[in-house]
Design an enzyme around this catalytic site. Structure first.
Site, PDB file in Angstrom:
ATOM      1  N   HIS A   1      -4.698   9.662   5.091  1.00 30.58           N
ATOM      2  CA  HIS A   1      -4.318  10.937   4.445  1.00 30.58           C
ATOM      3  C   HIS A   1      -5.463  11.963   4.492  1.00 30.58           C
ATOM      4  O   HIS A   1      -5.980  12.387   3.456  1.00 30.58           O
ATOM      5  CB  HIS A   1      -3.861  10.703   2.997  1.00 30.58           C
ATOM      6  CG  HIS A   1      -2.954  11.803   2.494  1.00 30.58           C
ATOM      7  ND1 HIS A   1      -1.964  11.604   1.556  1.00 30.58           N
ATOM      8  CD2 HIS A   1      -2.885  13.118   2.803  1.00 30.58           C
ATOM      9  CE1 HIS A   1      -1.340  12.737   1.299  1.00 30.58           C
ATOM     10  NE2 HIS A   1      -1.883  13.684   2.060  1.00 30.58           N
TER      11      HIS A   1
ATOM     12  N   GLU B   1       0.969   4.821  -0.910  1.00 30.28           N
ATOM     13  CA  GLU B   1      -0.482   4.920  -0.689  1.00 30.28           C
ATOM     14  C   GLU B   1      -1.239   4.327  -1.863  1.00 30.28           C
ATOM     15  O   GLU B   1      -0.831   4.533  -3.005  1.00 30.28           O
ATOM     16  CB  GLU B   1      -0.877   6.390  -0.514  1.00 30.28           C
ATOM     17  CG  GLU B   1      -0.288   6.974   0.755  1.00 30.28           C
ATOM     18  CD  GLU B   1      -0.625   8.452   0.965  1.00 30.28           C
ATOM     19  OE1 GLU B   1      -1.502   8.984   0.264  1.00 30.28           O
ATOM     20  OE2 GLU B   1      -0.005   9.055   1.847  1.00 30.28           O
TER      21      GLU B   1
ATOM     22  N   GLY C   1       8.060  25.326   8.213  1.00 30.85           N
ATOM     23  CA  GLY C   1       7.300  26.244   7.357  1.00 30.85           C
ATOM     24  C   GLY C   1       5.981  26.575   8.042  1.00 30.85           C
ATOM     25  O   GLY C   1       5.857  26.488   9.265  1.00 30.85           O
ATOM     26  N   ARG C   2       4.991  26.896   7.227  1.00 32.71           N
ATOM     27  CA  ARG C   2       3.705  27.344   7.801  1.00 32.71           C
ATOM     28  C   ARG C   2       3.068  26.284   8.686  1.00 32.71           C
ATOM     29  O   ARG C   2       2.559  26.584   9.765  1.00 32.71           O
ATOM     30  CB  ARG C   2       2.739  27.729   6.668  1.00 32.71           C
ATOM     31  CG  ARG C   2       3.120  28.979   5.902  1.00 32.71           C
ATOM     32  CD  ARG C   2       2.071  29.266   4.842  1.00 32.71           C
ATOM     33  NE  ARG C   2       1.869  28.101   3.984  1.00 32.71           N
ATOM     34  CZ  ARG C   2       2.461  27.924   2.814  1.00 32.71           C
ATOM     35  NH1 ARG C   2       3.300  28.834   2.356  1.00 32.71           N
ATOM     36  NH2 ARG C   2       2.235  26.847   2.100  1.00 32.71           N
ATOM     37  N   ILE C   3       3.085  25.013   8.243  1.00 31.34           N
ATOM     38  CA  ILE C   3       2.407  23.969   9.025  1.00 31.34           C
ATOM     39  C   ILE C   3       3.223  23.635  10.275  1.00 31.34           C
ATOM     40  O   ILE C   3       2.680  23.531  11.379  1.00 31.34           O
ATOM     41  CB  ILE C   3       2.136  22.715   8.161  1.00 31.34           C
ATOM     42  CG1 ILE C   3       1.233  23.090   6.971  1.00 31.34           C
ATOM     43  CG2 ILE C   3       1.472  21.609   9.005  1.00 31.34           C
ATOM     44  CD1 ILE C   3       1.012  21.988   5.958  1.00 31.34           C
TER      45      ILE C   3
ATOM     46  N   THR D   1       2.506  13.902   8.920  1.00 34.05           N
ATOM     47  CA  THR D   1       1.370  14.404   8.128  1.00 34.05           C
ATOM     48  C   THR D   1       1.891  15.059   6.849  1.00 34.05           C
ATOM     49  O   THR D   1       1.175  15.830   6.227  1.00 34.05           O
ATOM     50  CB  THR D   1       0.554  15.452   8.930  1.00 34.05           C
ATOM     51  OG1 THR D   1       1.460  16.462   9.401  1.00 34.05           O
ATOM     52  CG2 THR D   1      -0.177  14.837  10.099  1.00 34.05           C
ATOM     53  N   SER D   2       3.160  14.762   6.476  1.00 32.18           N
ATOM     54  CA  SER D   2       3.720  15.430   5.295  1.00 32.18           C
ATOM     55  C   SER D   2       3.567  14.548   4.056  1.00 32.18           C
ATOM     56  O   SER D   2       2.509  14.567   3.409  1.00 32.18           O
ATOM     57  CB  SER D   2       5.175  15.818   5.559  1.00 32.18           C
ATOM     58  OG  SER D   2       5.994  14.678   5.800  1.00 32.18           O
ATOM     59  N   ARG D   3       4.570  13.739   3.761  1.00 32.01           N
ATOM     60  CA  ARG D   3       4.476  12.776   2.666  1.00 32.01           C
ATOM     61  C   ARG D   3       5.092  11.471   3.145  1.00 32.01           C
ATOM     62  O   ARG D   3       6.131  11.464   3.817  1.00 32.01           O
ATOM     63  CB  ARG D   3       5.224  13.273   1.425  1.00 32.01           C
ATOM     64  CG  ARG D   3       4.485  14.352   0.632  1.00 32.01           C
ATOM     65  CD  ARG D   3       3.223  13.815  -0.047  1.00 32.01           C
ATOM     66  NE  ARG D   3       2.517  14.813  -0.835  1.00 32.01           N
ATOM     67  CZ  ARG D   3       1.515  15.574  -0.394  1.00 32.01           C
ATOM     68  NH1 ARG D   3       1.095  15.462   0.853  1.00 32.01           N
ATOM     69  NH2 ARG D   3       0.918  16.431  -1.198  1.00 32.01           N
TER      70      ARG D   3
END
Ligand code: DGY
Length: 329
Positions: A286, A268, A156-158, A237-239
């Site tokens: 995060h 987390e 996607g965008r990232i 860097t997502s979840r």
């Protein structure tokens, strides 16, 4: 007419608070820590809107305990903390903050790629420690990023932003996504679509950019880790729950893969046992979107969604706009 009542679950950047205060009665959770669910309910009781962070779990029980709530504005692009189905059923609009954090998060993914590959954190610690004895030809040898193969999961965008950055390092870019990107996007980013299996086997770096969904939970499990090169580095860097963190710790200990750069964790702020002690990891708290400008834009965007809603408009980032015709009153 009385102003709408808004509860903001943490101190957010001024741009967002100022916009909210110009149109609404605003109360803000006064502590640095997130509210517990009960504290959230106690503070949001009687409010029309909730501006919350990804640390707040907004499920059917919370929505039922807050019958006056009409809109939940999540200050994050990921909204796995909000039960969208329950909100839609309850007649509550949910919004998020897409678009404004893509480049900032892609920058951080690249920072993790570089820092993990080149052992930047270990090197910094050695320099400060007083134990550095001078230049050494065998000292802190890492992995080259330039000309390596980068596998991007979630295009996607990232993910595309990471691909754009990889071109500067003359990397070979592979990607996998549930949806293949249009040909012109593949061409302009010089990215090749491959199966997940191929990506896992061929990549030197694997960067994760998928949303957390039932289909992506533990996407990177022991079997997936076992398919990677022994020299591979995984960056997330997502979840957190996209990786089985216990399996990752085992793989890092056993040398199944070479390293991991993580910004997100399965539970987390807790880390899986053993993770913090591993030298072949770079562990961040995060901070993917944590630039001053981006966090300010995110706060303003969330506030704009609330303000637009109470002005009778369609919130620009409504995730369930169908609810608008039947919002709780
Ligand atoms: C998001 O927006 O989903 C990030 O994880 C926090 O910025």
């Amino acid at each position: 007419m009385a102003k709408p009542q808004v509860f903001v679950s943490r101190n957010i950047p001024q741009a967002g608070l100022a916009l909210l205060r110009a149109h609404c009665e605003v109360s803000v959770w006064p502590h640095d820590r997130p509210p517990t669910t009960q504290e959230l309910i106690d503070n949001a009781r009687g409010k029309d809107a909730l501006v919350c962070l990804l640390t707040e779990r907004i499920d059917a029980a919370v929505l039922a305990a807050l019958p006056s709530l009409k809109i939940v504005a999540n200050v994050a692009v990921g909204y796995d903390n909000v039960d969208l189905t329950a909100a839609t059923q309850a007649g509550v609009v949910v919004t998020n903050t897409p678009g404004v954090l893509d480049d900032t998060t892609a920058d951080l993914a690249f920072a993790l790629i570089l820092a993990t590959a080149r052992r930047v954190v270990e090197a910094d610690a050695l320099t400060r420690s007083g134990r550095w004895t001078g230049w050494g030809i065998m000292q802190l040898l890492g992995h080259d990023v330039h000309h390596a193969t980068l596998g991007i999961i979630g295009f996607g965008r990232i993910g595309r932003g990471v691909a754009r950055r990889a071109r500067g390092f003359e990397m070979t870019v592979l990607y996998h996504d549930a949806l293949r990107a249009p040909e012109d996007v593949e061409r302009s980013l010089e990215a090749r679509y491959v199966t997940l299996d191929e990506l896992l086997r061929q990549s030197d770096f694997i960067s994760l950019h998928v949303p957390l969904l039932p289909q992506t939970h533990h996407l990177i499990d022991a079997a997936a880790l076992g398919k990677m090169k022994r020299t591979a580095i995984v960056v997330n860097t997502s979840r957190g729950p996209v990786i089985d963190e216990a399996a990752l710790v085992a793989a890092l200990k056993e040398g199944t893969i070479a390293g991991a750069g993580l910004d997100v964790y399965e539970h987390e702020p807790r880390l899986a046992p053993g993770l913090a002690a591993l030298p072949n990891t770079v562990l961040l708290p995060h901070i993917g979107s944590a630039s001053i400008a981006t966090r300010s834009k995110m706060a303003e965007m969330a506030a704009q969604n609330v303000v637009t809603f109470f002005a009778g408009g369609v919130p620009p980032n409504a995730l369930n706009p169908d609810v608008l015709g039947r919002v709780r009153r």
